[in-house]
Design a protein around this motif. Structure first.
Motif, PDB file in Angstrom:
ATOM      1  N   LYS A  98     -36.384  -1.687  -2.477  1.00 12.58           N
ATOM      2  CA  LYS A  98     -35.597  -1.276  -1.318  1.00 12.58           C
ATOM      3  C   LYS A  98     -34.484  -0.330  -1.744  1.00 12.58           C
ATOM      4  O   LYS A  98     -33.940  -0.462  -2.844  1.00 12.58           O
TER       5      LYS A  98
ATOM      6  N   GLU B 168     -42.452  -2.316  -4.436  1.00 14.67           N
ATOM      7  CA  GLU B 168     -41.504  -1.861  -3.427  1.00 14.67           C
ATOM      8  C   GLU B 168     -40.095  -2.187  -3.905  1.00 14.67           C
ATOM      9  O   GLU B 168     -39.805  -3.328  -4.277  1.00 14.67           O
TER      10      GLU B 168
ATOM     11  N   ARG C  68     -39.900   2.760   0.423  1.00  9.60           N
ATOM     12  CA  ARG C  68     -41.085   2.095   0.949  1.00  9.60           C
ATOM     13  C   ARG C  68     -42.014   1.667  -0.181  1.00  9.60           C
ATOM     14  O   ARG C  68     -41.848   2.056  -1.344  1.00  9.60           O
ATOM     15  N   ARG C  69     -43.027   0.880   0.155  1.00 10.54           N
ATOM     16  CA  ARG C  69     -44.034   0.436  -0.810  1.00 10.54           C
ATOM     17  C   ARG C  69     -44.882   1.638  -1.238  1.00 10.54           C
ATOM     18  O   ARG C  69     -45.273   2.466  -0.419  1.00 10.54           O
TER      19      ARG C  69
END
Length: 838
Positions: free
Chosen positions: A174, A172, A177-178
């Motif tokens: 930022k 992930e 999203r993962r």
């Protein structure tokens, strides 16, 4: 030395889901469970220089009438002048109708308007049928690994990704999203041809770069300007054309660029902006969200800059929504060896030969890499590699596993089609009826020249087939001039879901050429096998309109041909001569000429081009002439004529056919040992399938329903599957238009048969519960020892234990029906088949 194939060839499972059923004009006769031999070894074959062998007492010929039941076409060869013209390249390159290889003439020997069917075509037709009905080998199966490239969600897609892409789990970054996290296993390098004739690849750093940045660096407006179509500027509206190729003023050109940090992580969005047909903009899903670890190039320049990294541009094939190109940067100092042992029978050691093979070099590569590009420098042939060209490759143990011109290049399977053929069906030491009668030449040179184990000449000779009478031109030809049919492509065994036995119909568990092996009682065997002998369905009698491409192709088409077929109802006559045949072999030849099946059915052979569209159906009618060789060679004259010794003439009507083929059928059935009593071969399921595919008028293909998605198409009709080719793009459909996308599988021939036509008798296989007949060899201390049928080279024996005798008494040489109750081994590690009388 008939050999029972163990483990038994896999049985194809037909899907019950109409959406998982494929449509095709062909199908397969399954592999045999028993490989029936005509003799135990080559030395038992009769000599060619004598007629004194009582076991091979039949010599003579068949007069055969061939009647076309649908249009038939066999192409004429090039004349010497045409061949020389083609070799010099003196023919137009932009008109397929003018190409010598597409000449429309029917085969002839004297006059173009007197068509002749060559004996070689007839011989191949007969031999192929004999191989199937006599439970013989499959001799013409390639040992080259096929190529594949797919990232779909099927089993083969997962197999491909596992080799090309490294799965790094999830991550992930930022504000994204993962999501899954991947890196490419593929490296880049410069292909080198060394002075000693060997090959290597010099590893380079590889960076991805936006195509728009490449276009801007070279003074071009859009990414479409990096590509061309047939040497002309690319129209953006035609950018999805598969013939689009990179422009050579950019391809492999030098650039200077900046490289971002070493393989940073990039997040890739799952949607792209697309323009709808009405001109408005929208989004389109192209892949799930994911992260990629890669190097990225930027700020490209085309003039030398000492502050930047030097590299060369590599453009791969164009596709919709593509936005990445590549730059091959500095060499790392590492090299990998490229094996190319041209004399090796192992294709995995012949990587360069394999890369430049006809079935690997695509039409796109020939267009994209012509002989004079770049800079007018010659390459061996169109599409071939030259010294100093960039390639992508996979490395394994310090050597190149394989390589290509795109990062996701095509890989060869580890297994070839031949590897998925059970060993007895390719064993050169086993001689089936087709080899015994039509001859063979062995590649293995262990036997001396002149020995039968090395080569054996044919005892069957087939003449050309000539017209039985003169025909008016409108009664002879299907059309006045040449016809341009729909595309007649070569078979595509890379479609594994059709050419390999499928054990389940789920697309995620389809078997492919490299499906994992199975272990059964310690024996490793392939998970799947080839489907068998490929045949085409008869499709009634198509007319000229149905056989003409619609719409007609442009003259520049590279995939079309032209021909001039004879029409239905035309009669030809030819002879099949034979020498020194046994009664079983003569019966086999009779069956091959006039298949013995159900009384009411009409059976046709298949001959020539156009079989996928219903062409080539021919019916044979034979008269047998047997020669009395004592009368033939005991006197020179008979009355006032030559003594020819012909004493028997038989029209092969139903009664004569049944009489002649009886010994052949009994021989094969005795070897098969079916688990229920049958009198004729057509009562065996495999032969019943063969005859079903030979039935005329057969199963004409129903047209595609335009305008409805692929999963609603009529691939499955009311009572049987369709026999048309599936389509990559269904007219009038925007989505779900590719019928191949979900990889539906082709059902076997039983899907075309009524319940009454399906047969249940099966050859006995050696497994618990199987029943077969065996001969009592001797008895010792209450144990009964048996000679088992179909042993071939297997080392095992049957035994009835005292507790399994069931109160029976046995006599030596008695034929008994037994049931297998267990499989074991004795103290010498020889297999025991533990039996009980039935």
């Amino acid at each position: 030395m008939t050999t029972r194939i163990e483990p038994k060839p896999k049985e194809h499972k037909n899907s019950r889901d109409p959406q998982r059923i494929a449509s095709a004009p062909y199908n397969f006769i399954p592999l045999p469970e028993v490989m029936v031999t005509a003799v135990d070894n080559a030395n038992q074959l009769p000599h060619h220089n004598t007629y004194a062998n009582a076991g091979y007492a039949h010599t003579g010929y068949f007069d055969v009438t061939l009647t076309t039941k649908s249009p038939v076409y066999v192409r004429a060869p090039l004349t010497l002048q045409e061949f020389e013209k083609q070799e010099r390249g003196d023919e137009p390159k932009d008109n397929f109708r003018a190409l010598m290889k597409n000449k429309a003439d029917f085969f002839y020997t004297r006059q173009k308007d007197a068509p002749v069917i060559p004996g070689s075509s007839l011989r191949g037709m007969l031999r192929g049928l004999l191989e199937i009905v006599s439970y013989g080998k499959m001799t013409r199966v390639t040992d080259k690994q096929l190529f594949y490239r797919t990232v779909d969600d099927t089993a083969v897609g997962e197999h491909y990704r596992s080799q090309m892409v490294e799965d790094l789990g999830e991550t992930e970054v930022k504000p994204n999203r993962r999501a899954p996290y991947y890196a490419s296993r593929v490296k880049g390098g410069i292909f080198r041809i060394l002075k000693d004739g060997t090959y290597e690849i010099e590893e380079c750093t590889v960076a991805r770069v936006e195509l728009q940045e490449i276009a801007s660096a070279f003074g071009k407006t859009t990414v479409h300007d990096l590509y061309e179509l047939n040497g002309k500027t690319l129209d953006p509206l035609k950018s999805v054309n598969p013939n689009v190729t990179p422009r050579w003023d950019v391809q492999h050109a030098d650039v200077w660029f900046d490289v971002e940090s070493e393989k940073p992580i990039f997040f890739r969005k799952k949607t792209v902006q697309v323009r709808r047909r009405d001109g408005s903009m929208g989004e389109r899903l192209i892949h799930p969200d994911l992260y990629l670890r890669m190097s990225k190039g930027k700020k490209l320049e085309t003039i030398p800059n000492s502050h930047k990294t030097q590299g060369i541009v590599v453009l791969t094939g164009w596709m919709e929504n593509k936005h990445w190109g590549f730059i091959f940067g500095p060499k790392t100092g590492q090299t990998v060896e490229v094996w190319n042992q041209s004399e090796s029978d192992d294709w995995s050691r012949r990587l360069v030969d394999r890369f430049q093979d006809d079935d690997q070099i695509s039409q796109w590569q020939e267009k994209a890499f012509p002989q004079d590009k770049p800079n007018g420098t010659e390459r061996g042939q169109k599409g071939n590699l030259r010294d100093g060209e960039p390639v992508f490759y996979l490395e394994e143990n310090g050597r190149a596993k394989f390589f290509g011109r795109a990062q996701l290049f095509r890989l060869p399977y580890e297994n070839s089609p031949r590897d998925l053929l059970p060993e007895p069906l390719r064993d050169p030491m086993l001689i089936d009826f087709a080899e015994a009668m039509f001859g063979y030449v062995r590649e293995d040179k262990s036997a001396k020249q002149g020995q039968k184990a090395r080569a054996y000449a044919s005892r069957i000779f087939v003449t050309d087939a000539r017209l039985m009478k003169e025909y008016a031109q409108d009664k002879l030809w299907l059309a006045r001039g040449a016809i341009t049919p729909p595309i007649l492509a070569t078979p595509k065994p890379t479609a594994f879901q059709q050419y390999l036995v499928q054990l389940d119909d789920g697309k995620k568990i389809l078997t492919h050429y490299d499906s994992p092996t199975e272990t059964d009682d310690g024996e490793v065997s392939p998970k799947t096998t080839l489907r068998g002998h490929k045949l085409y369905w008869h499709q009634d009698n198509p007319n000229a309109k149905r056989l003409t491409a619609n719409p007609l192709p442009e003259p520049s088409s590279t995939q079309h041909t032209q021909f001039r077929p004879v029409r239905e109802g035309v009669e030809f006559k030819f002879r099949v001569y034979f020498e020194n045949l046994s009664a079983e072999e003569l019966g086999a030849l009779c069956w091959t000429l006039q298949p013995l099946g159900e009384t009411a059915a009409k059976y046709c052979h298949a001959l020539g081009m156009g079989k996928p569209f219903g062409m080539g159906a021919v019916q044979l009618s034979a008269t047998l002439h047997l020669t009395d060789r004592k009368a033939r060679y005991g006197a020179l004259f008979s009355d006032t004529d030559w003594a020819e010794g012909e004493t028997t003439v038989e029209k092969l009507d139903r009664h004569a056919l049944e009489t002649r083929v009886a010994s052949f059928e009994q021989y094969v059935l005795q070897e098969l040992q079916p688990n229920e009593p049958v009198k004729h071969l057509y009562e065996m399921p495999r032969v019943a399938m063969l005859l079903k595919m030979m039935e005329f008028p057969g199963f004409p293909a129903e047209k595609v329903l335009e305008g409805s998605p692929a999963n609603q198409q009529n691939r499955m009709l009311a009572s049987h599957p369709n026999t048309r080719y599936m389509m990559i793009q269904i007219p009038g459909v925007q989505r779900d238009r590719n019928e191949y996308k979900e990889r539906p599988a082709l059902p076997d021939v039983t899907a075309f048969m009524t319940e009454a036509e399906k047969k249940t008798a099966q050859p006995v296989t050696y497994h618990k519960g199987a029943r077969l007949k065996a001969v009592v060899h001797h008895e010792d201390d209450g144990f009964v020892f048996l000679d088992l049928p179909n042993q071939g080279a297997e080392k095992r024996y049957g035994i009835i234990d005292p507790e399994n005798r069931r109160g029976r008494e046995f006599a030596q040489d008695e034929l008994v029906t037994i049931e297998i109750v267990d499989l074991d081994k004795d103290e010498h590690d020889v297999e025991i088949v533990v039996c009980a009388p039935v």
